[in-house]
Design an enzyme around this catalytic site. Structure first.
Site, PDB file in Angstrom:
ATOM      1  N   ASN A  10       0.229  -3.703  11.271  1.00 43.47           N
ATOM      2  CA  ASN A  10      -1.228  -3.868  11.325  1.00 43.47           C
ATOM      3  C   ASN A  10      -1.609  -5.005  10.371  1.00 43.47           C
ATOM      4  OD1 ASN A  10      -3.999  -3.663  11.171  1.00 43.47           O
ATOM      5  ND2 ASN A  10      -4.014  -1.647  10.163  1.00 43.47           N
ATOM      6  N   TRP A  11      -1.891  -6.160  10.958  1.00 46.45           N
ATOM      7  CA  TRP A  11      -2.157  -7.348  10.124  1.00 46.45           C
ATOM      8  C   TRP A  11      -3.540  -7.320   9.481  1.00 46.45           C
ATOM      9  CZ3 TRP A  11      -0.005 -12.432  12.771  1.00 46.45           C
ATOM     10  CH2 TRP A  11       1.383 -12.297  12.929  1.00 46.45           C
ATOM     11  N   LYS A  12      -4.413  -6.427   9.936  1.00 40.53           N
ATOM     12  CA  LYS A  12      -5.806  -6.366   9.445  1.00 40.53           C
ATOM     13  C   LYS A  12      -6.447  -7.767   9.564  1.00 40.53           C
ATOM     14  CE  LYS A  12      -4.567  -2.396   6.733  1.00 40.53           C
ATOM     15  NZ  LYS A  12      -4.802  -1.539   5.599  1.00 40.53           N
ATOM     16  N   HIS A  96      -8.854   3.734  12.761  1.00 40.84           N
ATOM     17  CA  HIS A  96      -8.295   3.445  11.429  1.00 40.84           C
ATOM     18  C   HIS A  96      -9.333   3.826  10.372  1.00 40.84           C
ATOM     19  CE1 HIS A  96      -6.795   1.274   7.963  1.00 40.84           C
ATOM     20  NE2 HIS A  96      -5.622   1.248   8.566  1.00 40.84           N
ATOM     21  N   GLU A  98     -10.313   2.418   7.791  1.00 38.77           N
ATOM     22  CA  GLU A  98     -11.239   1.330   7.410  1.00 38.77           C
ATOM     23  C   GLU A  98     -12.384   1.228   8.401  1.00 38.77           C
ATOM     24  OE1 GLU A  98      -8.222  -1.681   6.987  1.00 38.77           O
ATOM     25  OE2 GLU A  98      -7.472  -0.621   5.213  1.00 38.77           O
ATOM     26  N   GLU A 168      -2.294   8.644   8.330  1.00 45.76           N
ATOM     27  CA  GLU A 168      -2.501   7.673   7.268  1.00 45.76           C
ATOM     28  C   GLU A 168      -3.402   8.270   6.184  1.00 45.76           C
ATOM     29  OE1 GLU A 168      -1.560   3.429   8.657  1.00 45.76           O
ATOM     30  OE2 GLU A 168      -3.696   3.742   8.814  1.00 45.76           O
ATOM     31  N   GLY A 174      -2.971   0.640   1.254  1.00 47.64           N
ATOM     32  CA  GLY A 174      -3.196  -0.568   0.457  1.00 47.64           C
ATOM     33  C   GLY A 174      -3.214  -0.316  -1.037  1.00 47.64           C
ATOM     34  N   SER A 213       1.174   2.290   2.499  1.00 51.41           N
ATOM     35  CA  SER A 213       2.102   1.714   1.513  1.00 51.41           C
ATOM     36  C   SER A 213       3.577   1.915   1.872  1.00 51.41           C
ATOM     37  CB  SER A 213       1.791   2.262   0.111  1.00 51.41           C
ATOM     38  OG  SER A 213       0.475   1.897  -0.271  1.00 51.41           O
ATOM     39  N   GLY A 234       0.911  -1.940   6.953  1.00 52.16           N
ATOM     40  CA  GLY A 234      -0.149  -2.911   6.653  1.00 52.16           C
ATOM     41  C   GLY A 234       0.422  -4.080   5.876  1.00 52.16           C
ATOM     42  N   GLY A 235       0.204  -4.072   4.557  1.00 48.08           N
ATOM     43  CA  GLY A 235       0.590  -5.194   3.698  1.00 48.08           C
ATOM     44  C   GLY A 235       1.992  -5.730   3.940  1.00 48.08           C
TER      45      GLY A 235
HETATM   46  P1  PGA Z   1      -0.727  -0.473   3.953  1.00 51.81           P
HETATM   47  O1  PGA Z   1      -1.714  -0.243   5.192  1.00 51.81           O
HETATM   48  O2  PGA Z   1       0.693  -0.438   4.492  1.00 51.81           O
HETATM   49  O3  PGA Z   1      -1.089  -1.824   3.404  1.00 51.81           O
HETATM   50  O4  PGA Z   1      -0.964   0.625   2.980  1.00 51.81           O
HETATM   51  C1  PGA Z   1      -1.417   0.666   6.228  1.00 51.81           C
HETATM   52  C2  PGA Z   1      -2.556   0.701   7.243  1.00 51.81           C
HETATM   53  O5  PGA Z   1      -3.721   0.635   6.849  1.00 51.81           O
HETATM   54  O6  PGA Z   1      -2.313   0.782   8.462  1.00 51.81           O
END
Ligand code: PGA
Length: 258
Positions: A10-12, A96, A98, A168, A174, A213, A234-235
């Protein structure tokens, strides 16, 4: 029963034409053969078509991070599942945290988005999870059950079997603070139990990913847990070496019979 592991990046809201081309080329040059696991990346909307072309020679698939309801219409600024399918997406993330928090997506809207994704022949990756405060007050299972129920109410048990679920925990996203494999496994087992209790068809075959994470250092221990079927990354998905190392951890487990 063991499900085929799935690793999704997930590149956001990250990237540029140039950076994405470099990242995808780096990943596809190192993941050249057919993998024993499924791998997908989810860049922002404007880059999907370019990413689809770059991914074509590889086995890596494409997904999006959000969609809106219906096929087309007067919804300024929104993108439909049909459009995502048209540019080569196979998956779409729905709900998600967010989006639930920053963009006020209600459980009902998330349910309707899941339906819109299925109607557009996309595979929804439905995100569920609790906040730090909800965990601290033992609300984790109640919150997740409500999030799952809102989707079940809209699509029914038969179609639920077409989904991928991603657990999640909001406090792990993050933050660098991953759930331990045991914490994640406990919640995954709850989710699988909930699906069985609510008679979701083929519930054993539904993949439940862990996200929050995930890094090369913790991927293997997380994916080794019996009810964890891969990860939503994500990251670490923005770094080719880290993403590949996570994919390799999944491949090694799958090859060892996970
Ligand atoms: P993260 O994000 O790996 O940076 O914690 C995961 C996500 O939000 O899908």
């Amino acid at each position: 029963m063991t499900n085929r592991l799935f690793i999704a990046g997930n590149w956001k809201m990250h990237g540029s034409l140039q950076k994405n081309a470099a990242l995808i080329t780096d990943i596809t040059s190192k993941i050249t053969r057919e993998l024993p696991v499924d791998v997908a990346i989810m860049p922002p909307f404007p880059y999907l078509a370019a990413a689809a072309l770059l991914l074509k020679p590889s086995s890596i698939q494409l997904g999006a991070q959000n969609l809106y309801l219906g096929q087309e219409g007067a919804f300024t600024g929104e993108v439909s599942g049909a459009m995502l399918h048209d540019v080569g997406c196979r998956y779409v993330i729905v709900g998600h945290s967010e989006r639930r928090t920053l963009f006020h997506e209600s459980p009902e809207l998330v349910g309707n988005k899941v339906k819109a994704a299925l109607d557009a022949k996309l595979i929804p990756i439905l995100c569920v999870g609790e906040t730090q405060q909800e965990r601290a007050t033992s609300q984790t299972e109640v919150v997740i059950a409500l999030q799952l129920q809102a989707v079940l109410d809209v699509i029914g048990g038969q179609r639920f079997a077409e989904l991928i679920v991603a657990y999640e925990p909001v406090w792990a996203i993050g933050t660098g603070l991953s759930a331990t494999p045991e914490q994640a496994e406990t919640t995954h087992a709850f989710i699988r139990g909930w699906l069985i209790k609510n008679q979701v068809a083929e519930m054993q075959g539904i993949r439940i990913l862990y996200g929050g994470s995930v890094k090369p250092e913790n991927a293997k221990a997380l994916f080794a847990m019996p009810t964890i079927d891969g990860g939503l990354i994500g990251g670490a998905s923005l770094n080719a070496d880290a993403f590949i190392a996570i994919c390799q951890a999944a491949c090694a487990l799958q090859a060892a019979g996970k």
